[in-house]
Design a protein around this motif. Structure first.
Motif: not given
Length: 225
Positions: A193-220
């Protein structure tokens, strides 16, 4: 180096690395279509060895964009490799820095997926095993790139053959085999979901970083694995 573990690593990475054959072929084709020669396409794979950033760079080159935009975009895309290293690093305390540097240079999405699963199953950390897996993956990726670059002028419409979806399909495969609990499914859903929002706001690069950081943050925060 234990030869048996080295060979074991080569064998176990093959199903994953083989799935990347089409990715390498597509990259070689796209690199030629972007105006790169066979040698330049090969240097991309030999020196960078990170599929997503290579595709991003070639995409920018094909649009006539060079210089710092490529450096910034590939830096952001490869930022996840830092997380990969942080995940595996504690398992190799006391290992020589030069060995860790070699291991880090060969660390990518495919090899990390295998190595993380290998350790999660309770296996003892082994540089020999990781070296075998990485060497096989690196060889397959570069051979595929060469083949794609060599025949790159033959295929002018990768979409017509569905080859443009190969890279996405590979990552979906990685995701599928790691959804082993309800928690993993929830994390994947939130990250998507976060990656999709990131893609809508800033494209593929933002989507990948946002999605990755979300998963890491939840795990931490949760402390689960």
């Amino acid at each position: 180096m234990s030869s048996s573990l080295f060979v074991k690593g080569m064998k176990q990475i093959f199903p994953v690395a083989a799935a990347g054959i089409v990715d390498g072929l597509v990259f070689g084709i796209l690199a030629r279509q972007a105006g790169l020669g066979v040698t330049e396409a090969m240097l991309f794979s030999l020196l960078v060895n990170a599929g997503s950033s290579q595709f991003a760079a070639v995409g920018l080159i094909s649009q006539g964009i060079v210089g710092w935009p490529i450096l910034v975009s590939t830096l952001l895309l490869n930022a996840r490799h830092l997380l990969y290293g942080l995940s595996l690093g504690p398992k190799f305390r006391g290992t020589s820095p030069w060995k860790l540097a070699l291991m880090g240079g060969w660390l990518n999405d495919e090899t990390y997926a295998l190595k993380a699963t290998y350790l999660a199953n309770g296996a003892k950390p082994s540089l020999s095993y990781f070296a075998g897996a990485s060497a096989a993956d690196y060889l397959i990726w570069n051979i595929s790139t060469f083949a794609g670059a060599w025949f790159g002028t033959v295929f002018t419409q990768t979409e017509a053959y569905g080859l443009d979806f190969a890279f996405v399909a590979t990552f979906l495969g990685f995701l599928a085999v790691n959804l082993v609990s309800t928690f993993h499914v929830k994390v994947a859903g939130c990250a998507a979901v976060v990656a999709c929002v990131g893609y809508w706001l800033g494209g593929a690069t933002v989507a990948i970083i946002a999605g990755t950081l979300t998963a890491v943050a939840i795990g931490a925060v949760s402390g689960e694995r």
